[in-house]
Design a protein around this motif. Structure first.
Motif, short mmCIF file in Angstrom:
data_model
loop_
_atom_site.label_atom_id
_atom_site.label_comp_id
_atom_site.label_asym_id
_atom_site.label_seq_id
_atom_site.Cartn_x
_atom_site.Cartn_y
_atom_site.Cartn_z
N ASP A 208 1.03 7.17 10.52
CA ASP A 208 -0.39 7.51 10.68
C ASP A 208 -0.94 7.11 12.05
O ASP A 208 -1.92 7.69 12.52
CB ASP A 208 -1.21 6.88 9.54
CG ASP A 208 -0.84 7.45 8.17
OD1 ASP A 208 -0.08 8.45 8.12
OD2 ASP A 208 -1.30 6.91 7.14
N ILE B 45 -9.40 8.46 -0.29
CA ILE B 45 -8.94 7.06 -0.29
C ILE B 45 -7.42 7.05 -0.18
O ILE B 45 -6.75 7.85 -0.80
CB ILE B 45 -9.35 6.31 -1.59
CG1 ILE B 45 -10.86 6.36 -1.84
CG2 ILE B 45 -8.86 4.87 -1.57
CD1 ILE B 45 -11.73 5.51 -0.96
N GLY C 90 -1.08 11.91 -2.29
CA GLY C 90 -1.60 11.48 -3.59
C GLY C 90 -3.05 11.93 -3.72
O GLY C 90 -3.44 12.60 -4.68
N ASP C 91 -3.82 11.59 -2.72
CA ASP C 91 -5.25 11.91 -2.67
C ASP C 91 -5.47 13.44 -2.77
O ASP C 91 -6.31 13.91 -3.55
CB ASP C 91 -5.76 11.39 -1.32
CG ASP C 91 -7.23 11.60 -1.06
OD1 ASP C 91 -8.04 11.13 -1.87
OD2 ASP C 91 -7.56 12.21 -0.03
N MET D 160 -0.88 3.26 -0.26
CA MET D 160 -1.88 2.18 -0.40
C MET D 160 -1.71 1.39 -1.70
O MET D 160 -1.94 0.20 -1.75
CB MET D 160 -3.29 2.75 -0.32
CG MET D 160 -4.34 1.69 -0.43
SD MET D 160 -5.98 2.34 -0.19
CE MET D 160 -6.22 1.98 1.54
#
Ligand SMILES: Cc1ncc(C[n+]2csc(CCOP(=O)(O)OP(=O)(O)O)c2C)c(N)n1
Ligand code: SF4
Length: 278
Positions: free
Chosen positions: A29, A56, A101-102, A133
């Motif tokens: 990232d 998130i 995922g988000d 995360m």
């Protein structure tokens, strides 16, 4: 497509905030952030004309690290926020940042309908094939045999194919990038932002902590062998049959972006209210 030439473009540093990223050392990232600021500098847009919206996840921290307007939203809901924003402020450039995922799990339904609506904005998903995360659970793009204490023996589930789904749902621009190639990624982001309608950019961005195997992606990625097409049938065949490491712009459609109806509503809301009074 020309590769961003930073000798002649603006300054990427103008788009960075003074907040130090807290990603793990080596996380893909960091390079994606670099690509964002390079793309914004190349476009020459004032930071206050850009809004970076996210959900998130580790990837969703990105708005805080730019000095553009930002909205660090709710898990899986970044596209809903961004759509409302773009419709009410069409003058702003809206870039949405997400993780697999988000964006594909809890946000999957929003993804389908954002492609279908074709609102003029750019959706960037940093795909690391894991929930970073929350410590490494499998995501919709995780391989079926990804075997960890959290998924003993693997999930056995067929992974989601985001590019095909985007194409079938109506996205107007589709590209795949690799975080380890920040200049190439910046060039694709420039094209994605400039292209009218909903642009979808998948960035393969390794999670070095929970997927150290992804460091190998560096040697697996390769440029797409053919120029982008505007033919959805051809694009579908190519995307369905490539090896998942084909980098570049894969589809440039010519659908008209969604425009809300302009002018007064044909029904007076007060009359409607009366109709529904109990
Ligand atoms: C509604 C809701 N459900 C679950 C969570 C917990 N949660 C936070 S981040 C996350 C996963 C993030 O994974 P991904 O989107 O792949 O991003 P990454 O961290 O890998 O960049 C989850 C499940 C949450 N914050 N809110
Ligand atoms: S957990 Fe993974 S995705 Fe999150 S910051 Fe660390 S390397 Fe990046």
């Amino acid at each position: 497509m020309s590769i961003v030439d930073m000798r002649v473009a603006g300054k990427p540093g103008d788009y960075k905030s003074n907040i130090k990223p807290i990603w793990c050392p080596g996380c893909g990232d960091y390079h994606v952030l670099m690509s964002f600021t390079r793309a914004f500098a190349e476009l020459g847009l004032p930071p206050e004309q850009i809004v970076v919206v996210s959900g998130i996840g580790c990837s969703s921290r990105i708005p805080a690290y730019t000095n553009c307007y930002g909205f660090h939203g709710v898990h899986g809901r970044s596209l809903a926020v961004a759509a409302g924003l773009k419709l009410s402020r069409p003058d702003l450039t809206v870039v949405v940042a997400s993780g697999d995922g988000d964006g594909y799990s809890i946000g999957g339904n929003h993804f389908l309908h954002a492609c279908r609506r074709n609102i003029d904005m750019t959706y960037v998903v940093m795909d690391n094939r894991v929930y970073g995360m929350t410590k490494g659970q499998p995501s919709p793009t995780t391989e079926p045999d990804f075997d960890t204490a959290l998924s003993p023996g693997g999930t056995g589930l067929r992974p989601f194919h985001p590019l095909v789904i985007a194409l079938a749902s109506g996205a107007n621009f589709i590209a795949r990038c690799f975080s380890g190639e920040p200049n190439e990624t910046a060039s694709v982001l420039v094209e994605a932002i400039k292209h009218p309608g909903f642009s979808f950019v998948e960035i393969l961005s390794p999670c070095v902590t929970f997927r150290p195997d992804e460091v190998e992606w560096k040697s697996r990625v390769h440029p797409a062998p053919v120029a982008p097409t505007n033919d959805p049938g051809k694009a579908a065949r190519r995307i369905m049959t490539d090896d998942g490491f084909n980098i570049g712009i894969l589809y440039r459609g010519d659908r008209k972006p969604y425009q809300p109806a302009i002018g007064q509503p044909s029904v007076d809301p007060a009359e409607l209210e009366k109709e529904f009074e109990l």
